[in-house]
Scaffold this motif. Structure first.
Motif, mmCIF file in Angstrom:
data_model
loop_
_atom_site.group_PDB
_atom_site.id
_atom_site.type_symbol
_atom_site.label_atom_id
_atom_site.label_comp_id
_atom_site.label_asym_id
_atom_site.label_seq_id
_atom_site.Cartn_x
_atom_site.Cartn_y
_atom_site.Cartn_z
ATOM 1 N N ILE A 159 58.814 35.332 -44.867
ATOM 2 C CA ILE A 159 57.541 35.479 -45.575
ATOM 3 C C ILE A 159 56.534 36.154 -44.647
ATOM 4 O O ILE A 159 56.556 35.938 -43.438
ATOM 5 N N MET B 187 51.645 26.936 -43.476
ATOM 6 C CA MET B 187 52.489 28.073 -43.845
ATOM 7 C C MET B 187 51.885 29.390 -43.361
ATOM 8 O O MET B 187 52.450 30.451 -43.575
ATOM 9 N N GLN C 228 51.241 28.934 -37.967
ATOM 10 C CA GLN C 228 52.342 27.967 -38.055
ATOM 11 C C GLN C 228 51.918 26.554 -37.671
ATOM 12 O O GLN C 228 52.617 25.852 -36.941
ATOM 13 N N LEU D 51 65.502 33.648 -45.655
ATOM 14 C CA LEU D 51 64.295 34.184 -46.282
ATOM 15 C C LEU D 51 63.245 34.448 -45.216
ATOM 16 O O LEU D 51 63.260 33.826 -44.154
ATOM 17 N N ARG E 258 57.222 33.859 -40.808
ATOM 18 C CA ARG E 258 58.153 32.752 -40.840
ATOM 19 C C ARG E 258 59.457 33.200 -41.476
ATOM 20 O O ARG E 258 59.466 33.999 -42.403
ATOM 21 N N ALA E 259 60.536 32.675 -40.955
ATOM 22 C CA ALA E 259 61.842 32.907 -41.571
ATOM 23 C C ALA E 259 62.565 31.576 -41.607
ATOM 24 O O ALA E 259 62.352 30.731 -40.740
ATOM 25 N N TRP E 260 63.386 31.369 -42.611
ATOM 26 C CA TRP E 260 64.097 30.091 -42.706
ATOM 27 C C TRP E 260 65.343 30.273 -43.544
ATOM 28 O O TRP E 260 65.591 31.344 -44.089
ATOM 29 N N ARG F 197 59.832 27.117 -37.721
ATOM 30 C CA ARG F 197 60.906 28.103 -37.694
ATOM 31 C C ARG F 197 60.405 29.380 -37.032
ATOM 32 O O ARG F 197 59.225 29.675 -37.072
ATOM 33 N N PRO F 198 61.337 30.121 -36.446
ATOM 34 C CA PRO F 198 60.921 31.421 -35.930
ATOM 35 C C PRO F 198 60.557 32.362 -37.089
ATOM 36 O O PRO F 198 60.993 32.105 -38.209
ATOM 37 N N PRO F 199 59.836 33.449 -36.906
ATOM 38 C CA PRO F 199 59.278 33.866 -35.628
ATOM 39 C C PRO F 199 58.170 32.911 -35.149
ATOM 40 O O PRO F 199 57.310 32.535 -35.935
#
Lengths: 484, 375
Positions: free
Chosen positions: B230, A425, A429, B228, B304-306, A458-460
């Motif tokens: 983070i 996390m 990544q 979302l 991160r985005a999801w 997931r991006p970014p």
């Protein structure tokens, strides 16, 4: 080649956007531009070359013998790109990719340059993001003074810097010998090379020897290995490594044939081969398979390196490790594929022109299998046996925690593990923990890495600041919202 | 062999927090349960939401269910043998200007009249004391002190594990293809054979409209993908979860320093492919809101985005309770991006309704009949 100095200079859209300016990206860009496509090559670094030819146009290392002829070959590849009509955006990070919903069949890409972000569109995309070093989790690998062989190479190529004091190089793979040779030539004090190549791998690799003997790898590899062995203290058959020190690295402990050795040192360089860097292709939604011989996740591609997402191709080591020379050829082939998908040349013409490149590629890849089999890392370096070994450096998650969650909580895959322990996390990544997390879950549950799967990314793809995002030019998008 | 069980008292379709909670509470009441989940428990909305455990700013029709749930959250380890990462530092609704604050006053007054006291007004001084980093221009807001947050997937899986330990059969990776009447039973056909039970619970989230259709109760369910983001870890600067009244934002800092930015801007869900597409221009609006409200955040890297796949009903309220057409069929879906907190309590209430026919917790206004009967 037209360089881009600020993000405003980018066009709204390109026929082809290529990510990464290593040999694959440079060759793809040059070929695609020669075929008449409008091409943007975006790369994070200040100068072209990628990792293998890093700083080839700017390096302060003047003595050509230090980095070797293979490195300087990069100058020709850069030269061809510079003569082409492609647009080049250095210091530019591509942080997202997705379908452009306003124009079906095209892509939206998020880019940042000098703290400003923009979204542009592309009809075709070639990912040439190359390889990354395979994570090498040992006790103490997070101590200051421990780094990867690749990091030392970056310092050497871009700044002519070498580690000071006593340096130990540990691990396996062709790059290990190359780096040992380069650092020694540059005057680095190498205390020892600890080789972790498994003795049992030789028998597995035997069947692949005939091809290897006829391959370009053979003579080069032999030369590197002999030179390194002649000049340096060389310890083969190393089965365990531990870095120790209070606050910074002081010693490396190793086991060989059940005997323990200790070497005092200031720098430890770890390396156990390279694997495709899949963060971009994974976030783009391309399917990946676990390649048992390369022991790594590899994007699924066709003969033109097209991925399972129509319009995205993956060239170079990012689609399976083949080395620098093969990467350049694979870039060319990917460019032919993209050009034909855009209707710039018909399939017959595409096949005719790509024919000689394919033949050359076949030659370059011959012998690769032998290296993959010989240098497959030992299980204890893929899935660290000591519970306290840190696996995820961003979130400081240990091997013991991962094994416990897999066993006690029944966590079956890396994506659930992410939610339980936060491994993967962090800002990287999963680049540094993903492969290890998969190995540990697989080992604990008695499954294969292929069955265990990999992180959904997931991006970014690379971090982008809130300020850059907030300042993203807005269109007249109607925004619906929900209170959470 | 419970693993290969084909018949049970209750079949729950869907392994989100609602399905898992209902399965657990049915098992606690001694009912035999089979839970069928097409992916794994918590794969979608329940596993990837912002983790807010919020009574604050809920629609009045949801408040009784939310209150029942909050009591369970505060004792969650007792219920599922796992603390689910639950922390209770309150949630604060920030008013950005006087008009906002006036709206807050009216809302709190209305709740007081109805006998709900969990929301309290706070002035600028108290707001600054609780949320020092908030922009100087905000005149006050509302706080719900018992609110907090939990770790979504961990919570959902804890419910699943506890249900399983009490004898519930959990079938993950099994997809329901059809639901139909079979004598006095429901026949639930899946890609792993058929299952039979006199009672079924439709807790299928963004896929629940298909189950409802099989039951002859079509609903106007919209599939949405709230996004979302983070950030990388930042120095600790905020304890409670913050939401806004005027603009869309939900904002939380975790113990490790990372900041979660939500607020319900929508991406594109592709529910049959199990994926979501992000819309960066809309995420940029969220980023702009944070930029205005928390100057301290401006240089923060977003790592991160999801988005999750959720079901929204036209009135933004869940569908909860008995089927309007059939005996032995129950609905528990359409939580419209605010169902995570409701999971524990809704499961308890649903199990009570299944076992006894009724519940003391009012659920008026949530039944499926509001969409299926013409007035």
């Amino acid at each position: 080649m037209t360089p881009i100095a600020s993000i405003e200079q980018l066009a709204e859209s390109y026929d082809l956007v290529i990510v990464g300016a290593g040999p694959a990206g440079l060759s793809a860009a040059a070929r695609a531009a020669e075929l008449g496509l409008s091409v943007l090559l975006a790369d994070e670094n200040p100068a072209p070359g990628g990792q293998i030819y890093r700083a080839v146009t700017t390096t302060p290392v003047r003595n050509r013998a230090i980095l070797g002829d293979d490195y300087w070959r990069g100058a020709d590849i850069v030269g061809r790109f510079e003569r082409s009509q492609a647009t080049y955006a250095p210091r530019c990070t591509v942080w997202s990719i997705g379908p452009d919903e306003t124009a079906p069949g095209t892509f939206e890409l998020g880019l940042s340059l000098d703290g400003k972000a923009r979204i542009i569109s592309a009809r075709q995309v070639i990912l040439a993001t190359g390889a990354q070093e395979r994570p090498f989790p040992i006790p103490g690998w997070t101590l200051p003074g421990v780094m990867t062989a690749g990091a030392a190479q970056i310092a050497l190529k871009s700044a002519g810097a070498i580690p000071s004091g006593r340096t130990v190089i540990a691990g396996c793979g062709p790059l290990l010998y190359l780096l040992a040779g380069q650092l020694a030539a540059a005057g680095c004090q190498i205390a020892a090379v600890l080789d972790t190549t498994q003795k049992g791998n030789w028998s597995k690799a035997l069947g692949a020897i005939p091809d290897f003997l006829r391959s370009p790898y053979f003579a080069k590899g032999l030369k590197l290995m002999l030179a390194a062995r002649r000049k340096l203290r060389f310890v083969a058959g190393v089965t365990s490594l531990t870095a120790t020190g209070g606050g910074k690295l002081a010693t490396v402990q190793f086991e060989q044939n059940g005997r323990t050795g200790t070497i005092a040192c200031d720098t430890l360089l770890l390396h156990q081969g390279v694997i495709p860097s899949v963060n971009f292709s994974n976030a783009a939604g391309c399917a990946h398979d676990f390649d048992a011989e390369q022991h790594a996740w590899v994007p699924r591609v066709d003969a033109w390196f097209a991925s399972t997402v129509p319009g995205i191709a993956i060239a170079g080591d990012g689609a399976g490790i083949g080395g620098a020379e093969s990467a350049a050829l694979r870039g060319e082939i990917a460019a032919f594929g993209a050009a034909s998908r855009l209707g710039k040349l018909n399939e017959a013409e595409r096949d005719r022109q790509a024919g000689p490149v394919r033949a050359e590629l076949e030659k370059k890849l011959r012998g690769r299998r032998f290296l993959d089999l010989l240098y497959k890392p030992a299980p204890q370096f893929l899935a660290p046996p000591k519970d306290e070994t840190i696996v995820c450096r961003c979130e400081e998650v240990t091997a013991g925690q991962i094994r416990d969650a897999a066993k006690r909580l029944g966590v079956t895959g890396p994506n659930q593990m992410k939610a339980f322990l936060r491994c993967g996390m962090g800002p990287c990544q999963g680049r540094l923990c993903g492969p290890t997390v998969v190995e540990l879950i697989a080992e604990t549950r008695g499954a294969t890495p292929a069955e265990t799967g990999y992180y959904r990314l997931r991006p970014p793809i690379k971090p982008v600041t809130l300020a850059e995002l907030a300042a993203l030019p807005q269109t007249e998008a109607s925004v619906t919202a929900v209170v959470r | 062999m419970t693993r290969d069980r084909r018949n049970a008292d209750v079949i729950v379709i869907g392994g989100g927090i609602h399905g898992c909670s209902t399965a657990l509470h049915c098992a606690m009441r001694g009912l035999s349960v089979i839970l069928i989940e097409k992916d794994h428990a918590g794969r979608h909305a329940s596993g990837v939401n912002a983790g807010g455990v919020r009574q604050l700013a809920r629609h009045v029709a949801e408040i009784p269910l939310s209150n029942a749930s909050m009591a369970l959250w505060h004792d969650i380890a007792e219920l599922v043998d796992d603390d689910c990462g639950f922390t209770s530092d309150g949630q604060v609704l920030v008013a950005e200007d006087e008009a906002d604050l006036e709206g807050c006053r009216a809302r709190v007054a209305d709740l007081t009249l109805r006998g709900f006291h969990h929301e309290e007004m706070i002035d600028a001084r108290e707001l600054r004391a609780i949320v020092p980093a908030v922009s100087e221009t905000c005149p006050g807001g509302v706080i719900s002190r018992r609110d907090g947050a939990a770790i979504p997937l961990r919570a959902t899986q804890a419910f699943k594990r506890k249900a399983e330990s009490l004898g519930a059969t959990i079938r993950e990776g099994v997809r329901v293809t059809k639901v139909e009447k079979d004598g006095s039973n429901w026949r639930v056909t899946t890609d792993a054979g058929a299952f039979l039970a006199p009672r079924i619970v439709n807790a299928a989230g963004a896929w629940a409209d298909r189950i409802a259709s099989d039951l002859g109760e079509p609903v106007p369910l919209e599939v949405i993908a709230p996004m979302l983001m983070i950030t990388a870890p930042l120095p600790a600067f905020i304890k409670p979860v913050v939401i806004l009244r005027g603009r869309k934002l939900s904002f939380k800092q975790f113990d490790n320093g990372t900041v979660l930015i939500g607020g319900g801007h929508l991406g594109t869900p592709l529910r049959d492919e199990n994926v979501t597409l992000l819309d960066w221009r809309k995420l940029a609006i969220s980023a702009g809101t944070v930029w205005d409200l928390f100057p301290i955040m401006r240089g923060a890297p977003v790592v991160r985005a999801w988005a999750g796949i959720e079901a929204r009903m036209p009135d933004d309220l869940p569908v909860f309770g008995k089927s309007a057409r059939h005996e032995g069929a129950y609905h528990q879906f359409g939580f419209s991006a605010h169902g995570f907190q409701l999971g524990p309590g809704a499961g308890a209430v649903m199990a009570e309704i299944i076992a006894t026919g009724r519940s003391n917790v009012p659920i008026d206004g949530l039944d499926i009949a509001r969409f299926t009967t013409t007035h």
